[in-house]
Design a protein around this motif. Structure first.
Motif, mmCIF file in Angstrom:
data_model
loop_
_atom_site.group_PDB
_atom_site.id
_atom_site.type_symbol
_atom_site.label_atom_id
_atom_site.label_comp_id
_atom_site.label_asym_id
_atom_site.label_seq_id
_atom_site.Cartn_x
_atom_site.Cartn_y
_atom_site.Cartn_z
ATOM 1 N N HIS A 212 1.033 -1.172 0.219
ATOM 2 C CA HIS A 212 0.268 -0.157 -0.264
ATOM 3 C C HIS A 212 0.901 0.969 -0.290
ATOM 4 C CE1 HIS A 212 -3.454 -2.814 1.051
ATOM 5 N NE2 HIS A 212 -3.932 -1.735 0.116
ATOM 6 N N SER A 213 2.372 1.213 0.581
ATOM 7 C CA SER A 213 3.045 2.366 -0.199
ATOM 8 C C SER A 213 3.475 2.906 -1.072
ATOM 9 C CB SER A 213 4.256 2.083 1.334
ATOM 10 O OG SER A 213 4.602 1.442 0.784
ATOM 11 N N THR A 214 3.129 1.629 -2.436
ATOM 12 C CA THR A 214 4.032 1.409 -3.532
ATOM 13 C C THR A 214 3.343 3.394 -4.517
ATOM 14 O OG1 THR A 214 4.233 -1.144 -3.125
ATOM 15 C CG2 THR A 214 4.377 0.459 -5.527
ATOM 16 N N GLY A 215 4.246 3.173 -4.865
ATOM 17 C CA GLY A 215 3.822 4.556 -5.890
ATOM 18 C C GLY A 215 2.937 6.151 -5.214
ATOM 19 N N VAL A 216 3.075 5.279 -3.217
ATOM 20 C CA VAL A 216 2.520 6.506 -2.870
ATOM 21 C C VAL A 216 2.889 7.576 -1.715
ATOM 22 C CG1 VAL A 216 1.085 6.850 -0.745
ATOM 23 C CG2 VAL A 216 0.003 5.638 -2.280
ATOM 24 N N LEU A 217 4.169 6.776 -1.239
ATOM 25 C CA LEU A 217 5.313 6.725 -0.405
ATOM 26 C C LEU A 217 6.166 7.289 -1.029
ATOM 27 C CD1 LEU A 217 3.944 5.264 3.223
ATOM 28 C CD2 LEU A 217 3.087 7.544 2.131
ATOM 29 N N VAL A 296 3.853 12.555 -9.630
ATOM 30 C CA VAL A 296 4.473 13.282 -8.931
ATOM 31 C C VAL A 296 3.820 14.056 -8.093
ATOM 32 C CG1 VAL A 296 6.648 14.538 -7.983
ATOM 33 C CG2 VAL A 296 7.463 13.134 -8.858
ATOM 34 N N HIS A 297 3.226 14.866 -9.556
ATOM 35 C CA HIS A 297 1.751 15.865 -8.993
ATOM 36 C C HIS A 297 0.349 14.773 -8.481
ATOM 37 C CE1 HIS A 297 0.674 13.972 -12.946
ATOM 38 N NE2 HIS A 297 -0.067 15.176 -12.812
ATOM 39 N N HIS A 301 -1.026 15.605 -4.729
ATOM 40 C CA HIS A 301 -1.906 16.002 -4.608
ATOM 41 C C HIS A 301 -2.912 14.577 -4.188
ATOM 42 C CE1 HIS A 301 -6.287 17.926 -6.009
ATOM 43 N NE2 HIS A 301 -6.654 16.130 -6.047
ATOM 44 N N LEU A 302 -2.654 13.879 -4.021
ATOM 45 C CA LEU A 302 -2.553 13.030 -2.867
ATOM 46 C C LEU A 302 -2.956 12.919 -1.755
ATOM 47 C CD1 LEU A 302 -4.465 10.186 -2.639
ATOM 48 C CD2 LEU A 302 -2.138 8.644 -2.833
ATOM 49 N N HIS A 303 -1.477 13.730 -0.795
ATOM 50 C CA HIS A 303 -0.843 13.605 -0.332
ATOM 51 C C HIS A 303 -2.157 15.143 0.464
ATOM 52 C CE1 HIS A 303 1.362 10.638 1.301
ATOM 53 N NE2 HIS A 303 1.939 10.566 -0.167
ATOM 54 N N SER A 304 -2.647 16.350 -0.485
ATOM 55 C CA SER A 304 -3.062 16.781 0.355
ATOM 56 C C SER A 304 -4.391 16.950 0.623
ATOM 57 C CB SER A 304 -3.272 18.056 -1.585
ATOM 58 O OG SER A 304 -3.559 19.392 -1.059
ATOM 59 N N LEU A 305 -4.763 15.905 -0.451
ATOM 60 C CA LEU A 305 -6.672 15.621 -0.133
ATOM 61 C C LEU A 305 -6.182 14.905 0.934
ATOM 62 C CD1 LEU A 305 -7.520 13.872 -2.939
ATOM 63 C CD2 LEU A 305 -8.314 16.528 -2.259
ATOM 64 N N THR A 306 -5.622 14.096 1.439
ATOM 65 C CA THR A 306 -6.005 13.522 2.954
ATOM 66 C C THR A 306 -5.402 14.018 4.499
ATOM 67 O OG1 THR A 306 -4.220 11.360 2.149
ATOM 68 C CG2 THR A 306 -4.409 11.971 4.595
ATOM 69 N N GLN A 307 -5.030 15.725 3.874
ATOM 70 C CA GLN A 307 -4.701 16.452 4.985
ATOM 71 C C GLN A 307 -6.454 16.901 5.011
ATOM 72 O OE1 GLN A 307 -2.335 17.590 7.625
ATOM 73 N NE2 GLN A 307 -4.165 18.694 7.951
ATOM 74 N N CYS A 378 -10.826 5.312 0.768
ATOM 75 C CA CYS A 378 -9.357 5.415 0.655
ATOM 76 C C CYS A 378 -9.522 6.868 -0.803
ATOM 77 C CB CYS A 378 -9.085 4.609 -0.265
ATOM 78 S SG CYS A 378 -9.518 2.791 0.485
ATOM 79 N N LEU A 379 -8.740 7.646 -0.533
ATOM 80 C CA LEU A 379 -8.588 8.954 -1.745
ATOM 81 C C LEU A 379 -7.528 8.712 -2.330
ATOM 82 C CD1 LEU A 379 -8.184 11.608 1.377
ATOM 83 C CD2 LEU A 379 -9.888 11.276 -0.161
ATOM 84 N N HIS A 380 -8.276 8.950 -3.779
ATOM 85 C CA HIS A 380 -7.230 9.350 -4.844
ATOM 86 C C HIS A 380 -6.676 10.508 -5.528
ATOM 87 C CE1 HIS A 380 -10.527 5.437 -4.212
ATOM 88 N NE2 HIS A 380 -9.393 4.931 -4.356
ATOM 89 N N ALA A 381 -5.800 9.993 -6.327
ATOM 90 C CA ALA A 381 -5.242 11.348 -7.041
ATOM 91 C C ALA A 381 -6.163 12.293 -7.742
ATOM 92 C CB ALA A 381 -4.048 11.485 -7.853
ATOM 93 N N GLY A 382 -7.749 11.285 -8.548
ATOM 94 C CA GLY A 382 -8.598 11.452 -8.814
ATOM 95 C C GLY A 382 -9.637 11.615 -8.458
#
Length: 420
Positions: A212-217, A296-297, A301-307, A378-382
């Protein structure tokens, strides 16, 4: 009792316990907002990934033709393993058809007779299945993400297993970088420090599931191990491709010796037909996007949505007494895009959100421990900020209706008792 009757009885018991699993199709209105899948970077619908993939296909066969040890191996597969291993800072890698196969294969064959398996109590089912097949001398769990709990367990292992104390046997410590049902991140640096401190180098071997960290962290989605600079202190890593990578399959990363050993002893690799060429091409296409920085963008965006979601949920519990009474949210902002929102009636909430065009699913025992029923968001970049805010608004509406209905029920019960 014949077998069909026995199986029916067992299914009926699960239904009575509200633990029966079924395959479902979404009944939510279309289009739906995805707050459920593991497609964290939204690559499964990415035009860029699709075009990259289609460009990779020409000239490739379709089926692999057999297992890796017979006709299924290829220069294409071996080059892909080298590319992925290099991206994650590992010496070597070995592809598997799934993360489940990889975990079962690893834990069933790598621990030797007399070795001890120490594992976080919430590790994936595939790790448990692999450990059950292992020749190891013992299996011991420690409290979830508890560094002190791990320290205590390792101390007991040293005192109770003479082979470990003498240095003849080894200890494997199995953890995940991100836990799929809670979304919390392992204190991996501290875990590695404790293993080396208590056992010393050469006796303890940390194995990390990075599904679950692949591509995310990590930089360009390399995972938690790379983010923390622990590549040389981790014995083996599992990266899977069915989540942020938007493909299927997995790779175990480690030394060249480990790779060669798995080729000889990992039964899920030896006795199955290997991934098809189109599957390999999709994996390679996704990694091309990661390596070139084109995701990367999406990651940012995914981490921004998480916050944003964490902030909005806290604001909701500040202004809504009903939400405070009904929902239990994470105490701290998750480092991953997975939120576990615990409550008493998760199926009812999931059904309500789906009726409003938001795909959220309930997760109940036995998938999670008793008393921790939840909806898993679960949040997504989309996803967009507006969609996140609409989700929180819907949560408030449902909580207030839930409390109102409960209070009305209490009034009716009280009135009935008064008449009696």
């Amino acid at each position: 009792m014949d077998l069909e009757t026995k199986l029916t009885h067992l299914l009926t018991q699960r239904q009575k316990n509200s633990t029966l699993r079924t395959l479902t199709l979404s009944s939510a209105p279309t289009p739906t907002t995805d707050f459920s899948s593991n497609d964290f970077l939204t690559l499964s619908t990415s035009p860029l990934l699709k075009s990259t993939y289609l460009s990779e296909l020409p000239g490739l066969p379709l089926g692999s033709g057999g297992s890796r040890l017979l006709d299924g191996n290829s220069a294409y597969a071996e080059a892909l393993e080298q590319e992925i291993a290099g991206f994650h800072g590992a010496q070597a890698g070995l592809l598997f058809n799934s993360g489940f196969d990889a975990n079962v294969g690893f834990f069933a064959c790598v621990p030797q007779r007399g070795d001890v398996l120490v594992f976080d109590e919430l590790v994936h089912a595939s790790v448990h299945d692999g450990m059950r097949l292992a020749r190891a001398g013992g299996r011991v769990s420690f409290g979830h993400n508890s560094v002190e709990g791990l320290r205590d367990v390792l101390g007991r292992v040293l005192s109770e297993y003479e082979g470990v104390a003498s240095g003849r046997c080894h200890v494997f410590v199995a953890v995940e970088s991100v836990y799929s049902m809670d979304g919390d991140v392992a204190p991996l640096g501290e875990i590695v420090d404790v293993v080396e401190e208590v056992l010393g180098k050469g006796r303890g071997y940390v194995v990390v599931d990075e599904a679950h960290s692949t591509g995310v962290l990590g930089h360009q989605g390399r995972g938690l191990v790379c983010e923390l600079g622990l590549e040389d202190r981790i014995f083996a890593r599992l990266h899977t491709f069915g989540k942020a990578i938007a493909a299927n399959g997995a790779i175990l990363l480690g030394s060249a010796t480990l790779r060669h050993y798995l080729i000889n002893y990992a039964r899920p690799l030896i006795y199955t037909t290997f991934l098809s060429y189109p599957a390999l091409a999709l994996i390679r296409s996704s990694y091309m996007l990661l390596r070139s920085g084109k995701t990367v963008h999406l990651q940012a965006h995914l981490h921004s949505l998480t916050q944003t979601l964490f902030t909005r949920l806290n604001e909701l519990q500040t202004v809504s007494g009903a939400a405070r009474m009904t929902l239990r949210i994470p105490n701290a902002c998750p480092q991953s895009p997975i939120f576990a929102v615990q409550l008493v009636r998760p199926r009812a909430l999931a059904s309500f959100l789906q009726s409003r065009g938001m795909m959220v699913r309930a997760v109940v025992p036995p998938t999670v421990p008793m008393g921790t029923d939840r909806v898993r968001i679960c949040l997504h970049a989309g996803n967009t900020v507006t969609e996140v805010e609409q989700l929180v608004q819907a949560l408030q509406i449902w909580c207030e209706d839930e409390v109102k209905t409960s209070q009305e029920g209490d009034v009716q019960v009280a009135a009935t008792r008064a008449r009696l």
